[in-house]
Design an enzyme around this catalytic site. Structure first.
Site, PDB file in Angstrom:
ATOM      1  N   ASP A 197       0.868  -1.173   0.000  1.00  0.00           N
ATOM      2  CA  ASP A 197       0.000   0.000   0.000  1.00  0.00           C
ATOM      3  C   ASP A 197       0.909   1.229   0.000  1.00  0.00           C
ATOM      4  OD1 ASP A 197       0.863   0.400   2.616  1.00  0.00           O
ATOM      5  OD2 ASP A 197      -1.161   0.380   3.499  1.00  0.00           O
ATOM      6  N   CYS A 234       3.147  -3.120   3.977  1.00  0.00           N
ATOM      7  CA  CYS A 234       2.302  -1.976   4.323  1.00  0.00           C
ATOM      8  C   CYS A 234       2.986  -1.263   5.485  1.00  0.00           C
ATOM      9  CB  CYS A 234       0.850  -2.368   4.602  1.00  0.00           C
ATOM     10  SG  CYS A 234       0.515  -3.296   6.099  1.00  0.00           S
ATOM     11  N   THR A 243       2.634  -1.421   8.794  1.00  0.00           N
ATOM     12  CA  THR A 243       3.045  -2.366   9.841  1.00  0.00           C
ATOM     13  C   THR A 243       3.268  -3.774   9.319  1.00  0.00           C
ATOM     14  OG1 THR A 243       0.733  -2.904  10.252  1.00  0.00           O
ATOM     15  CG2 THR A 243       1.708  -1.128  11.599  1.00  0.00           C
ATOM     16  N   HIS A 257       9.847 -23.808   8.796  1.00  0.00           N
ATOM     17  CA  HIS A 257       8.776 -24.499   9.534  1.00  0.00           C
ATOM     18  C   HIS A 257       7.391 -24.311   8.922  1.00  0.00           C
ATOM     19  CE1 HIS A 257      11.137 -24.772  13.608  1.00  0.00           C
ATOM     20  NE2 HIS A 257      11.847 -25.175  12.570  1.00  0.00           N
TER      21      HIS A 257
HETATM   22  C1  RB5 Z   1      -2.003   2.824   6.336  1.00  0.00           C
HETATM   23  O1  RB5 Z   1      -2.007   4.070   6.946  1.00  0.00           O
HETATM   24  C2  RB5 Z   1      -1.733   1.737   7.357  1.00  0.00           C
HETATM   25  O2  RB5 Z   1      -2.850   1.555   8.163  1.00  0.00           O
HETATM   26  C3  RB5 Z   1      -1.349   0.444   6.674  1.00  0.00           C
HETATM   27  O3  RB5 Z   1      -0.214   0.654   5.900  1.00  0.00           O
HETATM   28  C4  RB5 Z   1      -1.032  -0.723   7.568  1.00  0.00           C
HETATM   29  O4  RB5 Z   1      -0.132  -0.376   8.555  1.00  0.00           O
HETATM   30  C5  RB5 Z   1      -2.180  -1.476   8.066  1.00  0.00           C
HETATM   31  O5  RB5 Z   1      -2.051  -2.517   8.718  1.00  0.00           O
END
Ligand code: RB5
Length: 141
Positions: free
Chosen positions: A10, A65, A67, A98
């Protein structure tokens, strides 16, 4: 011959996706987007990855993304996907050995460039151990 690996992200993962593609130029990256830092929704790209794995378009993939959490949740909804969210190289090694993970998820806001590169390197170059781990994978539902 170059290995084909799918990659998707993303907006939070866009910069790291581009860095990974440059760093691992020996890989034939099948880039499923996104294509800029404009805001998008991570489930759309987790699903693109899951579809690419499920159809055999790519045997393995890398998702990014902010996180790594949201995009890995989406990808793992498809039973063809075993996506491991890794924050260090030990996790990357073990999710291959694993779990036979076929998708790596990274959090661009969690791991920095050099660590992310090392995680990708370990993920792409570690084999599944099979044996007792196979029957556990067979139980995943
Ligand atoms: C986007 O702002 C953020 O929420 C996304 O990249 C991710 O961390 C979601 O899990």
């Amino acid at each position: 011959m170059k290995r084909t690996i799918a990659i998707a992200c993303d907006h939070g993962g866009y910069a790291l996706k581009e860095e990974i593609k440059s760093r691992f130029s020996d890989v034939d990256w099948n880039d499923l987007g996104c294509d800029s830092t404009d805001s998008v929704d991570y489930p759309d790209f987790g699903k693109k990855m899951a579809d690419a794995i499920a159809t055999g378009e790519a045997p393995q993939g890398v998702l990014i993304c902010g996180t790594g959490i949201g995009i890995s949740i989406e990808a793992n909804r498809n039973p063809a996907v075993r996506c491991g969210l890794c924050t260090d190289t030990t996790m990357a090694r073990l999710t291959r050995q694993h779990n036979d993970a076929n998708v790596l998820a990274l959090g661009a806001r969690i791991v920095g460039g050099e660590l992310a590169f090392d995680i990708v390197d370990v993920f792409l170059n570690t084999e599944f151990e099979g044996g007792r781990h196979q029957k556990r994978i067979d139980k995943l539902s």
